[in-house]
Design a protein around this motif. Structure first.
Motif, short mmCIF file in Angstrom:
data_model
loop_
_atom_site.label_atom_id
_atom_site.label_comp_id
_atom_site.label_asym_id
_atom_site.label_seq_id
_atom_site.Cartn_x
_atom_site.Cartn_y
_atom_site.Cartn_z
N LYS A 185 -26.53 23.86 59.51
CA LYS A 185 -27.27 22.89 58.69
C LYS A 185 -28.74 22.84 59.09
N GLY A 186 -29.61 22.99 58.09
CA GLY A 186 -31.04 22.94 58.32
C GLY A 186 -31.63 24.21 58.88
N LYS A 187 -30.80 25.24 59.03
CA LYS A 187 -31.28 26.53 59.55
C LYS A 187 -31.10 27.61 58.51
N LYS A 188 -31.53 28.82 58.82
CA LYS A 188 -31.41 29.95 57.90
C LYS A 188 -30.72 31.13 58.59
N ILE A 189 -29.87 31.82 57.83
CA ILE A 189 -29.23 33.03 58.33
C ILE A 189 -30.30 34.12 58.46
N ALA A 190 -30.24 34.89 59.54
CA ALA A 190 -31.20 35.97 59.76
C ALA A 190 -31.21 36.94 58.57
N ASP A 191 -32.36 37.49 58.27
CA ASP A 191 -32.52 38.34 57.08
C ASP A 191 -31.60 39.55 57.08
N HIS A 192 -31.31 40.11 58.25
CA HIS A 192 -30.52 41.35 58.31
C HIS A 192 -29.01 41.08 58.24
N VAL A 193 -28.60 39.81 58.19
CA VAL A 193 -27.17 39.47 58.23
C VAL A 193 -26.67 39.11 56.83
N GLU A 194 -25.54 39.69 56.47
CA GLU A 194 -24.81 39.27 55.27
C GLU A 194 -23.72 38.29 55.71
N PHE A 195 -23.76 37.09 55.16
CA PHE A 195 -22.84 36.05 55.58
C PHE A 195 -22.08 35.53 54.35
N TYR A 196 -20.75 35.72 54.34
CA TYR A 196 -19.92 35.35 53.20
C TYR A 196 -18.98 34.21 53.57
N ILE A 197 -18.74 33.34 52.59
CA ILE A 197 -17.78 32.26 52.80
C ILE A 197 -16.82 32.20 51.61
N SER A 198 -15.59 31.86 51.91
CA SER A 198 -14.58 31.68 50.87
C SER A 198 -13.57 30.67 51.37
N ALA A 199 -13.33 29.63 50.60
CA ALA A 199 -12.36 28.61 51.01
C ALA A 199 -10.94 29.14 50.86
N ALA A 200 -10.04 28.56 51.63
CA ALA A 200 -8.64 28.97 51.56
C ALA A 200 -8.01 28.61 50.22
N SER A 201 -8.59 27.61 49.54
CA SER A 201 -8.08 27.21 48.23
C SER A 201 -9.17 26.49 47.47
N SER A 202 -8.96 26.33 46.18
CA SER A 202 -9.92 25.58 45.37
C SER A 202 -9.97 24.12 45.82
N GLU A 203 -8.85 23.61 46.28
CA GLU A 203 -8.82 22.24 46.79
C GLU A 203 -9.70 22.09 48.02
N VAL A 204 -9.60 23.05 48.93
CA VAL A 204 -10.42 23.03 50.14
C VAL A 204 -11.91 23.13 49.78
N GLU A 205 -12.23 24.01 48.85
CA GLU A 205 -13.63 24.14 48.45
C GLU A 205 -14.15 22.84 47.86
N GLU A 206 -13.35 22.18 47.04
CA GLU A 206 -13.78 20.92 46.44
C GLU A 206 -14.00 19.86 47.52
N GLN A 207 -13.10 19.79 48.49
CA GLN A 207 -13.27 18.84 49.59
C GLN A 207 -14.54 19.14 50.38
N SER A 208 -14.80 20.42 50.59
CA SER A 208 -16.00 20.83 51.32
C SER A 208 -17.27 20.47 50.56
N ARG A 209 -17.23 20.61 49.25
CA ARG A 209 -18.38 20.24 48.42
C ARG A 209 -18.62 18.73 48.48
N LEU A 210 -17.54 17.96 48.37
CA LEU A 210 -17.67 16.51 48.41
C LEU A 210 -18.25 16.02 49.73
N ALA A 211 -17.95 16.74 50.80
CA ALA A 211 -18.46 16.37 52.12
C ALA A 211 -19.88 16.89 52.36
N GLY A 212 -20.37 17.77 51.46
CA GLY A 212 -21.70 18.34 51.62
C GLY A 212 -21.75 19.59 52.48
N ASP A 213 -20.59 19.99 53.03
CA ASP A 213 -20.56 21.14 53.93
C ASP A 213 -20.81 22.45 53.19
#
Length: 461
Positions: A374-402
């Motif tokens: 939070k408040g930082k940036k991923i280094a330019d040379h790094v590819e960083f991917y995220i995927s929630a275990a489920s749509s429910e998890v992603e929605e919870q993560s969005r609601l929390a701001g994460d």
């Protein structure tokens, strides 16, 4: 193939009481006087077809699993199913679960056509179906209550062990077995040796269930539990959350085990009651599995599945949770582990990182990652991917701001599913010719087949 079809038909004869099956059971199923039984033996006993005599490791038994999960490979199972009988219907439509999760990034006409055929087959057979984007099949099995404590559930996927985090005996089956279950509700199982894994103590701050299973794989790295079923016990278990237990149970697959089952305790019951409240609020109706009848019955009979005093185990392994530190698994396999402290000293350049898998992409995992970046940036040379275990998890993560914190740091979102964890779609490693380039590529992951710790501070600018 003809050989697979013959095997399926033989299993059908066994499961339906054909005389060949009766001779087979008479040969392999021994009778025992009542003896002390461990938790896994008690669960298997509940799902044995026919004889109710005690079962033990080494027995071949016919079982009727509560559920069987298939994912994208449902298409392949459909082919085997139709080989049994072209006009055959699934015997118990409430038993199978279809969840599309592997190749969800592929929107080519061929893959979309395959997905549509699976969806149509599910509709015709009245089978519960979860489309691409809903999430990883194993996560769905837990979120939707199919992997219910005290039950025996199989999946046509190696990480079906994960259900053990909820006190459900989860174990993998091959596609031919899945097709046979569709046709008969039953299959056969060779009861494996059962090993007790005793966990004592309490985790240090910053240490998670992922570190526990990496430690187990790295310490007991001589195939001690290969093809065993594991039963977790010990005074340290009440200190582990359900997320930690699911993570540990999931990666017992990489450890070489066929199942990894935790006890059903107050932590389990609290999680189930929270799910019941959540599902009732979401759907404004009683859930078919998370409901008062099911949960009250489980609570009333909670002690019945506890291992008996004097029950037999092939061996006992012990780990003090207080000694576990943040670890990285690998390189190359889980029999090697290194502490995060040692890894930091090596100053390894990270090229690619991702948080995506059935082992570690739940709400708390994403929250911890978001807190770091939070408040930082991923280094330019790094590819960083995220995927929630489920749509429910992603929605919870969005609601929390994460979720937003991760995206603002430079993470690239992928749809809920397996994806790069199994080498499909965006996020997979690209081949580099070491001889020509003189360089390699280092992948940091929070999944189950490569490295295993989020060293997110290493990928920040």
């Amino acid at each position: 193939s003809t050989q697979s079809t013959g095997l399926i038909k033989m299993l059908l004869r066994l499961a339906t009481g054909h005389r060949t099956g009766r001779r087979w059971k008479a040969k392999f199923q021994r009778s025992y006087e009542t003896k002390p039984r461990n938790m896994i033996e008690k669960i298997v006993q509940k799902y044995v077809v026919g004889s109710k005599t005690d079962i033990s490791s080494g027995d071949y038994v016919a079982i009727k699993p509560k559920h069987v999960m298939t994912h994208d490979n449902t298409a392949a199972v459909m082919i085997k199913f139709k080989q049994i009988g072209p006009k055959l219907s699934i015997k118990n439509p409430r038993q199978p679960v279809f969840a599309l999760d592997h190749n969800v990034q592929d929107t080519s006409p061929g893959n979309l056509e395959k997905y549509e055929k699976i969806k149509q087959f599910a509709f015709e057979q009245s089978v519960d179906f979860y489309p691409a984007g809903r999430g990883i099949g194993h996560q769905i099995m837990c979120e939707e209550g199919y992997a219910f404590p005290g039950s025996l559930v199989v999946g046509s996927d190696s990480h079906s062990n994960m259900y053990g985090g909820l006190g459900c005996l989860g174990t993998p089956v091959v596609r031919s077995d899945a097709a046979g279950i569709w046709a008969t509700e039953k299959t056969w199982w060779s009861v494996p040796p059962i090993t007790k894994v005793e966990l004592v103590g309490q985790l240090q701050p910053g240490v998670t269930g992922k570190d526990v299973i990496i430690a187990l794989c790295g310490i007991f790295n001589k195939d001690e539990v290969l093809n065993h079923a594991l039963e977790f016990t010990g005074t340290g278990i009440p200190n582990l959350s359900i997320d930690d237990r699911l993570t540990i149970a999931n990666m017992t697959t990489e450890w070489g085990a066929l199942a990894g089952v935790f006890p059903i305790d107050d932590v389990t019951i609290r999680w189930l009651r929270e799910r019941q409240k959540f599902m009732k609020k979401q759907k404004n109706s009683e859930h078919p599995r998370f409901n008062d009848h099911a949960l009250n019955s489980l609570e009333e009979n909670l002690g019945e599945l506890n291992p008996d005093s004097g029950s037999h185990y092939a061996k006992t392994l012990r780990l003090d949770l207080s000694t576990v530190r943040p670890y990285v698994s690998g390189p190359d396999h889980v029999k090697v582990m290194q502490s995060v402290v040692d890894m930091e000293k090596q100053k390894i350049k990270i090229n690619k990182a991702y948080i995506v898998s059935c082992v570690n992409s739940r709400f708390q995992d994403l929250a911890r990652a978001a807190q770091i970046v939070k408040g930082k940036k991923i280094a330019d040379h790094v590819e960083f991917y995220i995927s929630a275990a489920s749509s429910e998890v992603e929605e919870q993560s969005r609601l929390a701001g994460d979720w937003q914190s991760l995206l603002q740091a430079g993470a690239k979102p992928l749809p809920a599913g397996c994806g790069p964890c199994i080498g499909l779609g965006t996020g997979t490693l690209r081949f580099i010719n070491y001889k020509k380039s003189g360089m390699g590529s280092t992948l940091l992951s929070h999944k189950d087949r490569n490295n295993h710790i989020i060293l997110l501070t290493s990928i920040l600018q």
